[in-house]
Every structure is written in structure tokens, then in C-alpha cells.
Design an enzyme around this catalytic site. Structure first.
Site, PDB file in Angstrom:
ATOM      1  N   ASN A  62       0.786  -1.242   0.000  1.00  0.00           N
ATOM      2  CA  ASN A  62       0.000   0.000   0.000  1.00  0.00           C
ATOM      3  C   ASN A  62       0.811   1.282   0.000  1.00  0.00           C
ATOM      4  OD1 ASN A  62      -2.440  -1.238  -0.201  1.00  0.00           O
ATOM      5  ND2 ASN A  62      -3.007  -1.014   1.947  1.00  0.00           N
ATOM      6  N   GLU A 126      -2.761  -0.539  -7.865  1.00  0.00           N
ATOM      7  CA  GLU A 126      -4.156  -0.666  -7.433  1.00  0.00           C
ATOM      8  C   GLU A 126      -4.763   0.738  -7.401  1.00  0.00           C
ATOM      9  OE1 GLU A 126      -5.411  -3.174  -3.848  1.00  0.00           O
ATOM     10  OE2 GLU A 126      -5.581  -1.157  -3.039  1.00  0.00           O
ATOM     11  N   TRP A 218     -10.469  -7.763  11.525  1.00  0.00           N
ATOM     12  CA  TRP A 218      -9.691  -7.375  10.342  1.00  0.00           C
ATOM     13  C   TRP A 218      -8.210  -7.475  10.678  1.00  0.00           C
ATOM     14  CZ3 TRP A 218      -6.802  -2.592  10.140  1.00  0.00           C
ATOM     15  CH2 TRP A 218      -6.005  -2.511   8.981  1.00  0.00           C
ATOM     16  N   ARG A 249     -15.106  -2.666   5.973  1.00  0.00           N
ATOM     17  CA  ARG A 249     -14.706  -3.965   5.443  1.00  0.00           C
ATOM     18  C   ARG A 249     -15.936  -4.755   4.993  1.00  0.00           C
ATOM     19  NH1 ARG A 249     -10.669  -1.964   4.692  1.00  0.00           N
ATOM     20  NH2 ARG A 249      -8.603  -2.387   5.495  1.00  0.00           N
ATOM     21  N   ASP A 351      -7.957 -11.653  -4.445  1.00  0.00           N
ATOM     22  CA  ASP A 351      -7.761 -10.535  -3.517  1.00  0.00           C
ATOM     23  C   ASP A 351      -7.986 -10.990  -2.073  1.00  0.00           C
ATOM     24  OD1 ASP A 351      -7.271  -7.719  -3.087  1.00  0.00           O
ATOM     25  OD2 ASP A 351      -9.372  -7.572  -2.498  1.00  0.00           O
ATOM     26  N   HIS A 388      -1.470   2.240   9.601  1.00  0.00           N
ATOM     27  CA  HIS A 388      -2.498   2.348   8.542  1.00  0.00           C
ATOM     28  C   HIS A 388      -3.113   3.737   8.620  1.00  0.00           C
ATOM     29  CE1 HIS A 388      -5.799   1.102   5.893  1.00  0.00           C
ATOM     30  NE2 HIS A 388      -5.232  -0.085   5.717  1.00  0.00           N
ATOM     31  N   SER A 439       2.532  -2.095   5.111  1.00  0.00           N
ATOM     32  CA  SER A 439       3.538  -3.148   5.261  1.00  0.00           C
ATOM     33  C   SER A 439       4.913  -2.663   4.808  1.00  0.00           C
ATOM     34  CB  SER A 439       3.130  -4.390   4.470  1.00  0.00           C
ATOM     35  OG  SER A 439       3.029  -4.090   3.084  1.00  0.00           O
TER      36      SER A 439
END
Ligand code: SFD
Ligand code: AMP
Length: 630
Positions: A62, A126, A218, A249, A351, A388, A439
């Protein structure tokens, strides 16, 4: 308790955790340690190949800025993070990670991680910052590199050793203590510097999943607040403890939505077929200037959806069937269209199979074909994750070269990523106010922090003193839940029901109920107020008293006992900080019903600090300075 042997390990750099940040730290530390004749020791409570948030794998990287590829600038990334966090971010820390993250991604690829490429050999994005990967073995690849690096530098890795807390020598960290979750061994690690990378905190709040689904979340339940506890107990200043993350989510199995929104260009609509991002657009005017930025900040996207839910306009659906049809239809040739449709179906399943396998299982179990019908999404319970779109973690020094004349005294005190405690470094979820590292950025930050920690050791090359008398007391305290269970459990017919103790699972339920009802969890629709928070704090104080009565049947349950103790500290820091910040800045994460808007006087960091000597908490405001112009 006599059966527990004490093992003493003496090292130079102690890395706590074995996740993305710790593995980055191991690679970098090993390189610099070898040059300086130093020893590096890493300790993970699980098996590093599959430990931490990336255990199951991931389907995207990400954070990739693409600076050399000419795609974006460092400044672009800093502005993106600033806006997404409603203005509250340490720009020096965000820039520090962003300028190194691309090289980390290139290392991942070199180590064997498959990153999607288009027919010209370019990475498949993405979204603007995100790259698609075949990531089911992501953690194994990253762990292998860390283990190889440690081995080459004569370093050590202790797996399945749970770290309980810090060892101090005055105002300098001196190591850590913990226990093996497999053998009767109590561990004392003595070190010249300690790097905390034990992840974030899950199950502090009551999860949506209950009964047969309990444990499904999650973020992983084995991220249990150890980083927050360790840094607080060492006396480090903490930041953004109020900035929890609530991800939207896929409902009940927590499948991520990023690929759907960004790659598949999907919409989400309510039970009436309305797109809340359009019908609720006017609400964004209340949260300026952030209501006008693109992309709309994550918490505001959540908020618009929550308003629909609170008005009874659910369920909310991800329109997977519409998105797949639109992408296929865009091709002129019907044969190509058919081929594309199959490709998209496969990508949709992959995914989830890459990173949230249970979502694929739930789809299969509930007869979902994403190309045929939409799937429900929902706002999840709150998580503490500095890497995040939340921001909680320790307050750390930024790098010297990124400071301005304004920031130097505030954001810099000698060693990059060192907390306010001498020799104590933090990275990944453990360091705060530097969101959107994910990450890749966590790995990069681990590398930055490790290099800096080795510099600290070289310049402060003395072994801090560890008081072995105190260690004996800490050993007795650590193992007390086992002793209590042994002494009392036979006195009732059911070992779970006993007036002399509380078992970790019941204790966790009690903590979660307090947080859910008083601190704005799912049941309270993420709303709270001063009166509710004050009551919550009172109940947390009582819970902490009862923590002394935690009982554990075996080593596994002993780990559960300490995990929940750690969660309690994360909970308390959170409640104290939402109480301190008298405004609502992140609707969609939490809403202070008694202060329902954003206020200029709260354009600042809300920090807190626990004093281990007196047991007192201090709350403080720190200024926000931009290092990148608007
Ligand atoms: O899309 C102790 N994340 C994603 N990042 C991405 O880059 N792409 C994605 O696709 C991502 N998605 C995602 C993500 C996470 C999850 C769970 C899902 C989907 C389902 C986020 C990243 O994973 C996250 O940012 C990083 O992993 C953070 O790194 P770090 O190092 O801060 O935490 P860790 O990796 O969880 O490691 C923690 C380690 O600590 C150990 N540990 N060891 C000893 N003693 C104790 N007391 C300990 N407590 C913990 C753990 O074992 C572990 O080794 S998407 O949805 O966002
Ligand atoms: P997620 O799967 O929600 O964790 O998202 C993965 C990445 O995509 C993160 O960087 C998110 O911030 C980003 N993202 C997810 N949804 C959106 C959206 N609707 N608009 C912009 N960015 C998004």
C-alpha cells in the site's frame, strides 16, 4: 514456579517483535552491527515466518511512492497523509519513511515477492500509491531475508518468547523480560538499545464477531497492545492515542475494500440504491478544509456511510456486480469482454485468498458470485494501528536533515525514531503520528530505526545496569497467574467459575464491554462524551485492580493473561486522550457528542505520558508544524 528456569541473554541491540518493522530492522541492524562488531537479538512471540499482521499474506503493497519512476514526489505523499489525517501528522516522520520506502519495495522484489507487471514491465497499480502483488507468501519472503541477515551477522532469533515489559536503568532502557510460551523458561534480555516493533492492538473494543465468529477481526487478534504497554511502562511520551482506525470492510469476514474501490472502480450504495458519497456531499462542508480534499479522508468516507446506517438506510453494499460488468463492457470486442470477465472474477477471489481467506470462505458458504450480486460492507470495530489510517504510537524523534528552524526543538532530539526514553526506539505500529506506512513503510521504518539505534549504541557503548533483585520480583509477578490457578482451581467443580480469580477470556470480555459502551464502540455507534468517558475510566481503574487476580492454566493462557493486561493500558491511554481532546476531528472514527465539531485550538497533537515512579498520567498538547508548503 520453582520449575521456571531464568535465562539471561546479553546483547547490544534488542529487537522486539518479528513482523514487518522488526524484519526490516533485522536486515539493516545486521549490516551495521557486523561493521561495528555488535550483536543483534530479535524476539518474537510467534514463529516469524507467519507472525504479525501479514501472517496470512497481503494482496497489495500500500505504500510505493515511485519517486525515481517520476510518478510522484515526496511532497505529494506528505500532503496526502496530512489531509487524510485531518491535518494531524508529523510531516518529518512521514517524509522520512516515504523517501526510503521504494528501496524497500525493490528489496522485496529481489527477495522473490511477485509484484504484478503490465505488458510493458511496469508495476500494476491498485491506486496512486498501491501496487498489486501475489502476496500469500509475503511474510515468509520477508522473514527469510531477516533470518539470513541475522545469521550472517551472528545474531540471534528467539521465537515463541512473549515479552511482558521493559527493564530500566534510570532514564535509559536496559532490556526486556518475558517468558517462553512453549517451555517453563523466564527470559531476561539485557541490551544497550531496544527497538519496539510489537504491532498494534486488536480486541480492545468488543468486536462485531461474537459467539462462533469470535476471534475473527480485520487486524489480527495477536496484535494485543504490547508495543503501547512497553513504551508507556518505560515512561515514553505517546501521541495520537485518540486516533483509532475504523476500517470499512466486507461484513462479517472483514475482507479489505481497497482493491474494489481503487482497482475495480466500484461504488458502494445503501439499501435504497443511493450512493452516500453523492447524496451526503453537503456534510463534507462541515469538515473543511479536509472535506474538500481528494481523496476524501478515510474517516469522512466512513462518516457519510454511518449517517446512512444511523438513519436506517442499510444494508450498505459494495456493487461488485456493477463494477465487474463496467470494466468488461469497456472493451469493444465481445470475445475480449468475456475473457476480461473471467479474469476479473479470478482477481476478485484472489484478492481475498491472498490476505483474508475467511472472506473467500464466507462468499463460498453464502453462495456469493461477485459478478452476479453485491456484497455487504460495514464499519468495523476500532483498532489501534499507527501504520495504517490510524496514528497511535510513541512520540519519536525525526531525522535531523528534515527539520526546519521551527521543528528542531520539538521534533528532533538526537536519534531518528528514538522515543523520549534514552535508547528506546520504535517503528511500524509502535511509532505514532506517521500514518499510511502500511507493510512496506513499516519495513522501511524498521530499517531507519535500526540504523539509528546502532548509531546510538556506538556513541553510548556501555551496558546499562539491570537490577537482578527487581528481576526476581518481576519473575514472580509474571508467573503469578499460574501460581494462582494452581492454588485455587480445584476449589470449584468448574475451573472457569471461581471467586478467587478471573480467567483472561472473561477479563477481556469485561474490558471490551467497557470500551464498547463508554468509549464509542460499535454498539454506541462510535459516539461518546465527557460523562461517558469519565465513567469508563472509573470502570477501567476497577478492572486494573482485578488484573492482579488473573489466573492461567498453562503457558498459553499465561500469554493470554498478559496480552489482556497490555490491552488494558492501550484502552486507558485511548480514553484519557479522547477525553483530553475537546472536539470532534475524526467523525467516522469517533464522535464526541458533547463537542460535535472541529476547533482551531485543537489543531495540535494530543500527547500523554505515564510516570512509572508515581503512577501519574500527564496530558499535553504539542504543536503541528508543516515541513511541506500547502
Ligand atoms: O489493504 C510480540 N496491512 C496492509 N499493508 C499493505 O501494505 N498492503 C495491504 O494490502 C494491507 N492490508 C492489510 C494489512 C493488514 C492486515 C491484517 C490485513 C490487510 C488483513 C497492514 C500491514 O500489515 C501493517 O501495516 C504492518 O504489518 C505493520 O507492521 P508491524 O511490524 O508494526 O506489525 P506486525 O507486522 O503485525 O508485527 C508485530 C510483531 O510483533 C510480535 N509481537 N513479540 C514478542 N512479544 C510480544 N508481547 C509481542 N506482541 C506482538 C508479533 O508476533 C509480530 O511478529 S489492507 O487491508 O490495509
Ligand atoms: P483498504 O483495503 O481499505 O485497507 O485500502 C487499501 C488502500 O487503499 C489504502 O491505502 C486506503 O487508504 C486506500 N483506499 C481504500 N478505499 C479508498 C477510497 N475509496 N478512496 C481512496 N483511497 C482508498
Amino acid at each position: 514456579m520453582e520449575n521456571f528456569e531464568t535465562k539471561v541473554v546479553t546483547t547490544d541491540l534488542l529487537i522486539l517483535g518479528g513482523g514487518m518493522a522488526a524484519c526490516g530492522a533485522a536486515v539493516e541492524a545486521a549490516y551495521w552491527a557486523k561493521k561495528n562488531g555488535l550483536k543483534v537479538t530479535m524476539v518474537d512471540k510467534a514463529a516469524t515466518d507467519r507472525s504479525g499482521a501479514v501472517a496470512m499474506g497481503l494482496s497489495a503493497i500500500n505504500q510505493y511512492v515511485g519517486i525515481k519512476d517520476g510518478q510522484n514526489t515526496l511532497e505529494d505523499y506528505v500532503k496526502y497523509v496530512r489531509n487524510d489525517l485531518m491535518g494531524v501528522t508529523r510531516e518529518d516522520l512521514v517524509a522520512s519513511i516515504a523517501r526510503h520506502v521504494d528501496s524497500t519495495v525493490h528489496l522485496f522484489e529481489k527477495w522473490g515477492l511477485p509484484i504484478w507487471k503490465d505488458k510493458n514491465g511496469a508495476y500494476v497499480h491498485e491506486g496512486r500509491w498501491q501496487l498489486m502483488i501475489n502476496g500469500e507468501s509475503y511474510k515468509v519472503v520477508v522473514a527469510e531475508a531477516a533470518k539470513n541477515a541475522l545469521k550472517a551477522a551472528n545474531g540471534e532469533l528467539y521465537e515463541r518468547v512473549f515479552i511482558v515489559g521493559p527493564l530500566m536503568d534510570g532514564d535509559r532502557v536496559a532490556g526486556a523480560y518475558g517468558f517462553s510460551v512453549r517451555k517453563n523458561e523466564f527470559y531476561v534480555f539485557k541490551a544497550k538499545a531496544v527497538l519496539v516493533a510489537m504491532g498494534g492492538a486488536v480486541h480492545v473494543f468488543k468486536p462485531r464477531s461474537s459467539g462462533e465468529g469470535l476471534g475473527r477481526a480485520w487486524y489480527p487478534p495477536w496484535n494485543s497492545g504490547s508495543s503501547a504497554y512497553f513504551t508507556l511502562a518505560a515512561g515514553a511520551e505517546m501521541t495520537c492515542q485518540e486516533v483509532r482506525f475504523i476500517p470499512v470492510r466486507f461484513k462479517d469476514a472483514y475482507g479489505p475494500v481497497g482493491a474494489w474501490f481503487l482497482l475495480f472502480k466500484s461504488r458502494a450504495t445503501n439499501g435504497l440504491g443511493e450512493n452516500y458519497m453523492e447524496t451526503r456531499k453537503n456534510e463534507l462542508e462541515k469538515w473543511l478544509p479536509y472535506g474538500h480534499v481528494k481523496p476524501v479522508p478515510a474517516n469522512l468516507r466512513n462518516w457519510l456511510m454511518m449517517l446512512d446506517v444511523m438513519e436506517g438506510k442499510g444494508p450498505i453494499y459494495m456493487r461488485t456486480e456493477e463494477a465487474i460488468a463496467n470494466l468488461a463492457k469497456a472493451l469493444p470486442d465481445p470475445v475480449e469482454q468475456k475473457k476480461k470477465l473471467k479474469e476479473l472474477e479470478a482477481e476478485a477471489w484472489e484478492d481475498f485468498l491472498d490476505m483474508t481467506i475467511s472472506q473467500a470462505l464466507l462468499w463460498a458458504a453464502t453462495d456469493v458470485s461477485p459478478e452476479a450480486k453485491p456484497s455487504e460492507i460495514a464499519a468495523a470495530e476500532p483498532y489501534f494501528i499507527g501504520s495504517h489510517s490510524g496514528a497511535s504510537g510513541a512520540w519519536v524523534s525525526g531525522p535531523e536533515d528534515l527539520q526546519t528552524s521551527q521543528t528542531k526543538g520539538e521534533y528532533f532530539w538526537g536519534y531518528t525514531n528514538m522515543s523520549t526514553v534514552k535508547g528506546l526506539f520504535c517503528a511500524g505500529d509502535a511509532s505514532g503520528a506517521s500514518s499510511h506506512k502500511f507493510s512496506s513503510g513499516s519495513h522501511a521504518e524498521g530499517r531507519i530505526a535500526a540504523k539509528s539505534a546502532i548509531k546510538f549504541i556506538v556513541e553510548n557503548n556501555t551496558q546499562p545496569n539491570v537490577d537482578m533483585g527487581l528481576v526476581e520480583k518481576l519473575k514472580a509477578q509474571t508467573l503469578a497467574p499460574v501460581a494462582l490457578f494452581e492454588a485455587q482451581s480445584k476449589k470449584t467443580t468448574d475451573a472457569s467459575i471461581n471467586p478467587a480469580y478471573i480467567r483472561p477470556k472473561m477479563y477481556m470480555f469485561r474490558l471490551q464491554k467497557i470500551m464498547d459502551e463508554y468509549a464509542g464502540g460499535v454498539t454506541s455507534q462510535f459516539k461518546t462524551s465527557k460523562a461517558l468517558l469519565q465513567k469508563g475510566l472509573e470502570l477501567i481503574a476497577l478492572l486494573k485492580e482485578d488484573a492482579k487476580k488473573l489466573a492461567a492454566e498453562d503457558l498459553h493462557e499465561l500469554m493470554r493473561a498478559w496480552e489482556n493486561y497490555h490491552r488494558t493500558w492501550q484502552a486507558e491511554a485511548h480514553v484519557r486522550t479522547i477525553l483530553f481532546r475537546e472536539e470532534t476531528r475524526w467523525p467516522g472514527y469517533y464522535f464526541r457528542a458533547d463537542c460535535p465539531s472541529m476547533k482551531d485550538e485543537w489543531y495540535c497533537f494530543a500527547n500523554c505520558k505515564y510516570n512509572p515512579a508515581t503512577g501519574e498520567w500527564t496530558m499535553l498538547k504539542r504543536p503541528i508544524y508543516k515541513i511541506v508548503a500547502d
